[in-house]
Every structure is written in C-alpha cells, then in structure tokens.
Design an enzyme around this catalytic site. Sequence first.
Site, short mmCIF file in Angstrom:
data_model
loop_
_atom_site.label_atom_id
_atom_site.label_comp_id
_atom_site.label_asym_id
_atom_site.label_seq_id
_atom_site.Cartn_x
_atom_site.Cartn_y
_atom_site.Cartn_z
N TRP A 19 0.86 -1.18 0.00
CA TRP A 19 0.00 0.00 0.00
C TRP A 19 0.90 1.23 0.00
O TRP A 19 1.88 1.29 0.74
CB TRP A 19 -0.93 0.06 1.22
CG TRP A 19 -1.66 1.38 1.24
CD1 TRP A 19 -2.72 1.72 0.45
CD2 TRP A 19 -1.32 2.55 2.01
NE1 TRP A 19 -3.07 3.03 0.69
CE2 TRP A 19 -2.23 3.56 1.64
CE3 TRP A 19 -0.35 2.82 2.97
CZ2 TRP A 19 -2.19 4.84 2.21
CZ3 TRP A 19 -0.30 4.09 3.53
CH2 TRP A 19 -1.23 5.09 3.14
N GLU A 22 -3.05 -3.05 -2.48
CA GLU A 22 -4.18 -2.43 -1.76
C GLU A 22 -4.51 -1.05 -2.33
O GLU A 22 -3.67 -0.16 -2.35
CB GLU A 22 -3.83 -2.30 -0.28
CG GLU A 22 -4.94 -1.67 0.56
CD GLU A 22 -4.58 -1.55 2.04
OE1 GLU A 22 -3.41 -1.79 2.39
OE2 GLU A 22 -5.48 -1.20 2.83
N LYS A 61 -7.05 2.51 -2.55
CA LYS A 61 -7.67 3.43 -1.61
C LYS A 61 -8.45 4.48 -2.37
O LYS A 61 -8.16 4.78 -3.52
CB LYS A 61 -6.57 4.06 -0.75
CG LYS A 61 -7.07 4.97 0.35
CD LYS A 61 -6.02 5.09 1.45
CE LYS A 61 -6.44 6.14 2.45
NZ LYS A 61 -5.66 6.07 3.68
N ASP A 116 -9.67 -3.27 1.65
CA ASP A 116 -9.75 -2.67 2.99
C ASP A 116 -11.14 -2.07 3.12
O ASP A 116 -11.57 -1.26 2.28
CB ASP A 116 -8.65 -1.61 3.14
CG ASP A 116 -8.63 -0.97 4.52
OD1 ASP A 116 -9.69 -0.52 4.99
OD2 ASP A 116 -7.54 -0.89 5.11
N HIS A 164 -11.78 1.65 2.58
CA HIS A 164 -11.23 2.30 1.39
C HIS A 164 -12.22 2.47 0.25
O HIS A 164 -11.83 2.54 -0.91
CB HIS A 164 -10.00 1.53 0.91
CG HIS A 164 -8.84 1.71 1.83
ND1 HIS A 164 -7.55 1.35 1.49
CD2 HIS A 164 -8.76 2.22 3.08
CE1 HIS A 164 -6.73 1.63 2.49
NE2 HIS A 164 -7.45 2.15 3.47
N HIS A 203 -8.50 -6.44 4.56
CA HIS A 203 -8.17 -5.58 5.69
C HIS A 203 -9.48 -5.29 6.38
O HIS A 203 -10.21 -4.38 5.98
CB HIS A 203 -7.46 -4.30 5.23
CG HIS A 203 -5.98 -4.45 5.13
ND1 HIS A 203 -5.12 -3.41 4.90
CD2 HIS A 203 -5.21 -5.56 5.29
CE1 HIS A 203 -3.88 -3.87 4.89
NE2 HIS A 203 -3.91 -5.16 5.11
N ASP A 235 -12.11 6.83 6.29
CA ASP A 235 -11.25 5.68 6.56
C ASP A 235 -10.64 5.83 7.94
O ASP A 235 -9.43 5.97 8.11
CB ASP A 235 -10.16 5.63 5.47
CG ASP A 235 -9.20 4.47 5.65
OD1 ASP A 235 -9.62 3.45 6.21
OD2 ASP A 235 -8.05 4.59 5.22
N ASP A 264 -10.46 3.86 10.57
CA ASP A 264 -9.80 2.73 11.22
C ASP A 264 -10.24 2.52 12.67
O ASP A 264 -9.42 2.39 13.57
CB ASP A 264 -8.27 2.86 11.10
CG ASP A 264 -7.80 2.62 9.67
OD1 ASP A 264 -7.95 1.48 9.20
OD2 ASP A 264 -7.29 3.55 9.02
N ASP A 283 -7.05 -4.30 10.00
CA ASP A 283 -6.36 -3.02 9.82
C ASP A 283 -7.17 -1.89 10.45
O ASP A 283 -8.09 -1.37 9.83
CB ASP A 283 -6.11 -2.74 8.33
CG ASP A 283 -5.29 -1.46 8.13
OD1 ASP A 283 -4.73 -0.96 9.12
OD2 ASP A 283 -5.22 -0.98 6.98
C1 RNT Z 1 -3.83 2.80 4.70
C2 RNT Z 1 -3.95 1.35 4.43
C3 RNT Z 1 -2.81 0.51 4.95
C4 RNT Z 1 -2.33 0.94 6.30
C5 RNT Z 1 -1.28 0.04 6.90
C6 RNT Z 1 -0.65 0.66 8.11
O1 RNT Z 1 -4.97 3.50 4.36
O2 RNT Z 1 -5.15 0.86 4.94
O3 RNT Z 1 -3.15 -0.83 4.92
O4 RNT Z 1 -3.38 1.03 7.20
O5 RNT Z 1 -0.36 -0.29 5.95
ZN ZN Z 2 -5.45 -1.29 4.89
#
Ligand code: RNT
Ligand code: ZN
Length: 418
Positions: free
Chosen positions: A184, A225, A227, A258, A261, A285, A293, A295, A325
């Site tokens: 990523w 990955e 986004k 993810d 994302h 993720h 996003d 998290d 994640d």
């Molecule tokens: C970032 C991505 C990625 C990170 C990690 C820390 O938006 O989700 O996966 O969260 O690599």
């Molecule tokens: Zn991620």
Amino acid sequence: MHHHSYQSALEDYAALGVDPEGALATLAATPISLHCWQGDDVGGFESTGATLDGAGIQATGNYPGKARSIDELRADLDVALRLIPGRHRVNLHAIYGDFGGRQVERCAIGPEHFSSWIDWARARGLGLDFNPTCFAHSLAADGFTLSHRDPAVRQYWIEHVIACRRIGAVMGRALGSPTVTNVWIPDGCKDLPADRHGPRERLATALDAAFRELLDPAHHLDAVESKLFGIGSESFVVGSHEFYLGYAITRQKLLCLDMGHFHPTESVADKVSSVLQFVPGLLLHVSRGVRWDSDHVVLFDDPTRSLFEEIVRGGHLPRTHIGLDYFDASINRVAAWVLGTRNTQKCLLVALLEPTTQLRALEASGDHTGRLALLEESKTLPFGAVWDEHCQRTNTPSDRSWLPEIQRYEREVLSLRR
Ligand code: RNT
Ligand code: ZN
C-alpha cells in the site's frame, strides 16, 4: 451449563440442516492476521523521528500505555493472543524490524532485521505477514513514492519493496506457511492534478520492477491495496480501486480489500464474487470506517457480517487471507486487538452457521418470501452458545471474562509506561 445450551443449539441448527461441529472446525482452522501497528499507533522501531504526516492515515487518541519497544509490543501481543481463540498470524510493517538502535535505510533492510520476529513467531506457532512501509520517511514527505516523478525516488521505493518481498519469503519459508506481503502506498494529492495518467503509468511500471523477482508461492504471496482518498490526498489517489483491480487481474496478484477504502455506502461484500472471478485470491483488511477511513475497531456489525457471509457462501475461504487493519489510540490498545479479532471471528462463525442450503433452495424455487423470513429468523438462532463452546474448547476466556485480564495487565504493566 454451557454444555447444556450447546447441546440444544446443536438441535436448533440441525433442524435447519446446519452442522455447528463443521462450523467450529472451519473456524478453528482459519487464522486471522493481527496487525502489529495497533500496538503503538503505527510508530515502529526506526529511530528517525519521522511521523505519519503526509501518509493520509492517522491514529487518534492518547490512551496511556502504548508499546515503546519491540519487547513491549511482543509482550502486549502475547496478552492479546492468549485472549483470542485459535492460532493466528501477526502482520508486520517494515518499520517494525529489530534494528538494534541502528539507522538502516529502508532500501537496505534484510531478513536479519526480522530473524528475532521469526524466532518469536515460531515459538508460538504463528505465521507472519509483511508490508513495505512507503510512508513516514523523508522520501515520502511530498506524498509520492512508487509513482514519484523523480526516478531516483521511485527507485528507492522499488528497492524497498524488493527487500520486503525477500524478507517475506524468508519468513514464509521459515514458518512453513506463505507470508502475504501487501503493498500500500499513500501516493496522491490534496488538490486537482493536471495529470492523472502519468503517475499511474509510473506506478504500474514501478510495481512490475518491484515484483520482477519470482518467489515461490509456497513461501510468499503478493497483494496490492487500493484506496479512495486520504487526509491530504482528497482529490487524487494514484492507486485507486480500478488501478489495482486491473493490476491484480493482469499480474495475477492478490487483491487487498480494505473495508475503509470505499465510499461509505458501497458494499465491500458485494465485490467478493466479482473480483474472485478474475483475481487468484483476496487479502482482507477488516476495518471499520466511521464517516471516512477512520480505522475504528472492528465490530460484530452488518458490513462485516455481510462480508464473511459472501466469503463463506461462495466457498472462498481457501482463497481469502484475513487481516485486520485499524488503529485506535483512544482505548486500551490490547483490548482493541482482542475485541476486533474476536468480533471478526464471530462474523465468520455466524456466516458458517447460516442455513445456506435451505436459503438457496427457497431462492431456486422462487419463494422469496420464505427466503426473507428464514434470513431474518436465522438472526435469533443460538449463535452465542456455539461461540461459547468454541472459547471453551480452545481454553480461551468467554465473552465478559477476558476484559478483567486486560484490566489487570493495564494496572500492572501498561500504566507504568510513562
Ligand atoms: C492505509 C492502508 C494501509 C495501512 C497500513 C498501516 O490506508 O489501509 O493498509 O493502514 O499499511
Ligand atoms: Zn489497509
């Protein structure tokens, strides 16, 4: 008492043609990859002082007790892993190497910096996964890495990814199960670019260069990955979903989805059966975005349940690598690991307990009323008794009894970290 309710749950499920024993066997055999970066807010163990600024990601909160060293992080992971049923994996980022206080360029890291992690994982029967860290670095400060217009900067990051893949392959060989190395990058910009094509062309070429070395899939798998946007990359992200979907299909890489994302109303669950027609496998993720996003800790919620329903219904578990994640610094970080992992496992278990055969029979016969009724009424089946049974069989605390152990650890260990 548990046993009694499990026996009656078996009967309830059997009446719908569901086999909880099979579900428990699959659950026990499905590892979750715990992201090391929940333990220290994506800090890592380099001594450069670089921060997440410009990476588009952010851990918010200042709950006391974050891990400050490799030993503290491992101790915290040990506590979390004891409170999570089953045997799992740990997902490392390149900045979490054992650098012994020395400054090592990212393009020059090697397996030697991860041998203590491999020993640690082997002693616990864990697998390892890996990620290049293409952020929190002076050569990423302007927001571009593998797609940078300066060939020297691109080359630096290409060499970092090459180094990471080799490290991943060493991990996978040493531990007897393939390491997924996930790429990523934060590349993108705050305001409207005049050229979207050039950076994407450079990214495709750079990725091809980074992936040139063939590595044995028995030891190592690549994932990419995408986004949608990040903080500071609102107008343009080079590695968008379409970019990486095309890349993963044409290069036959794992596609990382993810859950944070995509547009908030988009269903990640619905993507599974589409992308798996064309890519060899998925990396998840598992995350929870709140408005963006963000998290947040994974919940036993509808988006996560739907995602696992789709994976189980399609028979896709063997082609799916499950990773977490999120990074919440506003609550006890060890509890965040335990809660998010247990919730992910619950989503998987409830999907494994779905009366899919009956639902499909109703669907095939055109009885959409019956399908809807069964879907809804499945929600009150005694899932909790099956989960409790799983915790008991794996010698893991049941719900409402793991938190006191973390509270004790907080009192005796975390709260002393100042
Ligand atoms: C970032 C991505 C990625 C990170 C990690 C820390 O938006 O989700 O996966 O969260 O690599
Ligand atoms: Zn991620």
